[in-house]
Design a protein around this motif. Structure first.
Motif, mmCIF file in Angstrom:
data_model
loop_
_atom_site.group_PDB
_atom_site.id
_atom_site.type_symbol
_atom_site.label_atom_id
_atom_site.label_comp_id
_atom_site.label_asym_id
_atom_site.label_seq_id
_atom_site.Cartn_x
_atom_site.Cartn_y
_atom_site.Cartn_z
ATOM 1 N N ARG A 21 0.810 -1.196 0.000
ATOM 2 C CA ARG A 21 0.000 0.000 0.000
ATOM 3 C C ARG A 21 0.851 1.257 0.000
ATOM 4 N N THR A 22 0.198 2.403 -0.209
ATOM 5 C CA THR A 22 0.897 3.673 -0.273
ATOM 6 C C THR A 22 1.684 3.905 0.995
ATOM 7 N N GLU A 368 -8.497 7.867 5.927
ATOM 8 C CA GLU A 368 -8.887 6.473 6.121
ATOM 9 C C GLU A 368 -9.598 6.254 7.461
ATOM 10 N N PHE A 388 -9.871 -3.149 2.306
ATOM 11 C CA PHE A 388 -9.190 -2.116 3.083
ATOM 12 C C PHE A 388 -9.703 -2.095 4.516
ATOM 13 N N ASP A 392 -5.064 0.847 6.646
ATOM 14 C CA ASP A 392 -4.529 1.106 5.309
ATOM 15 C C ASP A 392 -4.547 2.602 5.046
ATOM 16 N N PRO A 393 -3.382 3.253 4.997
ATOM 17 C CA PRO A 393 -3.327 4.716 4.881
ATOM 18 C C PRO A 393 -3.766 5.213 3.513
ATOM 19 N N ALA A 394 -4.344 6.408 3.504
ATOM 20 C CA ALA A 394 -4.776 7.060 2.270
ATOM 21 C C ALA A 394 -3.930 8.289 2.011
ATOM 22 N N SER A 395 -3.900 8.725 0.768
ATOM 23 C CA SER A 395 -3.175 9.931 0.369
ATOM 24 C C SER A 395 -4.171 11.010 -0.032
ATOM 25 N N TRP A 419 -7.868 -0.322 -5.794
ATOM 26 C CA TRP A 419 -7.777 1.042 -5.288
ATOM 27 C C TRP A 419 -9.150 1.610 -4.966
ATOM 28 N N TYR A 488 -7.202 8.955 -2.149
ATOM 29 C CA TYR A 488 -7.099 7.625 -2.738
ATOM 30 C C TYR A 488 -6.179 6.742 -1.895
ATOM 31 N N ARG A 489 -6.286 5.458 -2.100
ATOM 32 C CA ARG A 489 -5.369 4.485 -1.505
ATOM 33 C C ARG A 489 -5.435 3.210 -2.344
ATOM 34 N N ASN A 491 -4.035 -1.200 -2.588
ATOM 35 C CA ASN A 491 -3.354 -2.375 -2.083
ATOM 36 C C ASN A 491 -2.926 -3.230 -3.261
#
Length: 495
Positions: A21-22, A368, A388, A392-395, A419, A488-489, A491
């Motif tokens: 993930r990111t 997230e 997710f 799970d981190p998001a940007s 995603w 967005y994020r 895996n």
């Protein structure tokens, strides 16, 4: 043309988890981020758009047999759609300007005992001495049994036994801070709280099986960026007349409502960390959308009673109070009560109108961790999201007016990539495609260009099986006159 180069540091873990993930933005290792900004003319043509690029360079060390996480690049270009000026956007902006702004910075007092000043430490020691005397003289807690007449009282508050360990110091500090470190006033408040808890039978209440229909009215969900648990209060749910009458129509129902709220608070508090330096406060979010307002007498009475009980018996448990989707009538209310609030109390308040609620929450809470209905990616715990979780981190990316943002995910291995993507309020065009590394290969369209409307699903979840090396491109085109927040994020599961 004027060009400015800025170099900052993005922290990224050296060893990526197998999920791919990111990378989160906290770690001990670093990579360089170069940001280059180029001035853009006010009128850009489709045939010769001026570009502004933001590129994250994080080249992996390729080692045979290892899992190689993707590299992410975010690129901003001029929008290819006609730029629009929407009256409703301007109206929303004007409305938010009327929302009271908190100009006072607030830093939560440390719960580390080593951070106390000399005078604060002295006040704590004095209060502990007075509490010990009160316990020895049976001035706190219940009346002792005849055989234990000479034994001191044992008093537990919020699951913490007084004067048994360092957690007790953190509890006593809450009373001291609520009374500006005036020891006698703090002791009086503590005694009143212990008395009220005994009369209200708090310890028995915690274990009761109370029934209510308020799961959507008050609930805990996730944590903020500093680890505080987040509590949501959704006042708009009381627009449901059946629920409102079932909760507030008579005195008995209002008492039941109060008991359920106290039980909810007690159970939440007992999950906090009262150790020195632990997180022992809660981030409160009050959603004012469709709130019944001050005209509902029953709600006003119940709220007033609850607030008074909290002030008297639950000191210093609120880290911040955020009011989102604030309506016009709240401005009148705040204008009335504002002058009577202390600067310290005001500094804990955060306000946001409907169009800026999500953006405001993201300042304090990662996307997230924010529920979907408030602009984030987190679904209700009762729902199933197999791809997710909260971990799970998001940007976040800001898509400027009249620009197009492309998220480029370079894939270094055969895998399945999943995603989630959303733009708060949408009103943008979105497309997704896979571009193979092989020059003669064809680009695969995952999502044709689609004009997303505010009424569309808030979060899009898509996936693609990568059988050859290449890159996934997620493109958002913002033709409006307002900036948009892209979240967005993703895996990756190696095949």
């Amino acid at each position: 043309m004027a060009e400015e180069s800025i170099t900052t540091t993005l922290t990224t873990p050296e060893n990526q988890p197998s999920s791919g993930r990111t990378p989160p933005q906290e770690s001990n290792s670093t990579h360089q981020v170069s940001t280059t900004e180029t001035e853009t003319p006010e009128k850009a043509t489709e045939t010769n758009p001026t570009e502004t690029a933001v590129t994250v360079h994080a080249q992996p060390e390729v080692t045979p047999g290892e899992h190689h996480p993707p590299k992410v690049t975010e690129t901003e270009t001029a929008s290819t759609e006609k730029k629009e000026t929407l009256e409703k956007e301007e109206e929303a902006g004007d409305e938010d300007k009327r929302i009271p702004q908190n100009l006072v910075s607030f830093k939560e007092e440390s719960s580390k005992l080593s951070d106390l000043t000399v005078s604060e430490k002295k006040s704590l020691d004095e209060l502990k001495h007075l509490v010990r005397e009160a316990l020895d003289n049976h001035q706190l807690g219940s009346v002792p049994k005849p055989e234990d007449a000479n034994a001191p009282d044992e008093v537990t508050i919020w699951g913490v036994p007084l004067l048994k360990d360092d957690r007790s110091d953190v509890v006593l500090l809450k009373f001291l801070r609520a009374r500006d470190f005036k020891v006698k006033d703090s002791l009086a408040m503590l005694k009143n709280t212990v008395k009220w808890r005994r009369e209200f039978k708090i310890d028995e209440l915690v274990d009761e099986d109370l029934v209510d229909d308020l799961d959507k009215v008050v609930f805990m969900h996730g944590h903020d960026r500093e680890g505080h648990p987040v509590c949501y209060n959704v006042y708009g749910e009381f627009q449901n007349k059946e629920l409102y009458n079932k909760t507030f129509s008579d005195e008995e129902k209002r008492k039941h409502f109060l008991r359920t709220r106290i039980q909810f608070l007690e159970r939440s508090i007992r999950k906090l960390d009262f150790s020195s330096g632990g997180v022992s406060t809660i981030f409160q979010i009050n959603d004012m959308k469709n709130s019944p307002g001050l005209g509902k007498k029953e709600l006003r009475t119940a709220t007033k009673q609850a607030v008074q009980l909290l002030q008297d018996n639950y000191p210093e448990f609120v880290f911040k109070q955020a009011f989102i989707n604030v309506p016009w009538w709240y401005l009148v209310f705040y204008t009335v009560i504002g002058p009577f609030m202390t600067p310290r109390s005001k500094s804990k308040l955060v306000f946001a109108g409907p169009s800026r609620s999500a953006e405001t929450l993201f300042k304090y809470i990662s996307p997230e961790q924010v529920p979907v209905q408030y602009g984030g990616l987190s679904v209700d715990p009762c729902d199933c999201n197999p791809d997710f979780s909260l971990d799970d981190p998001a940007s976040e990316v800001t898509v400027k007016p009249g620009t197009k943002q492309t998220v480029e995910i370079i894939i270094y291995e055969k895998c399945e990539i999943v995603w989630e993507i959303r733009v708060i309020g949408w009103e943008v065009s979105y497309k997704a495609e896979f571009v193979p590394e092989e020059k003669e290969a064809y680009t695969v369209v995952v999502q044709k260009p689609r004009k997303m409307k505010p009424a569309d699903e808030p979060v899009l979840t898509q996936s693609f099986k990568v059988n050859e090396l290449g890159k996934v491109l997620l493109t958002v085109d913002n033709p409006t006159s307002k900036k948009k927040k892209l979240v967005y994020r993703f895996n990756v599961k190696p095949l």
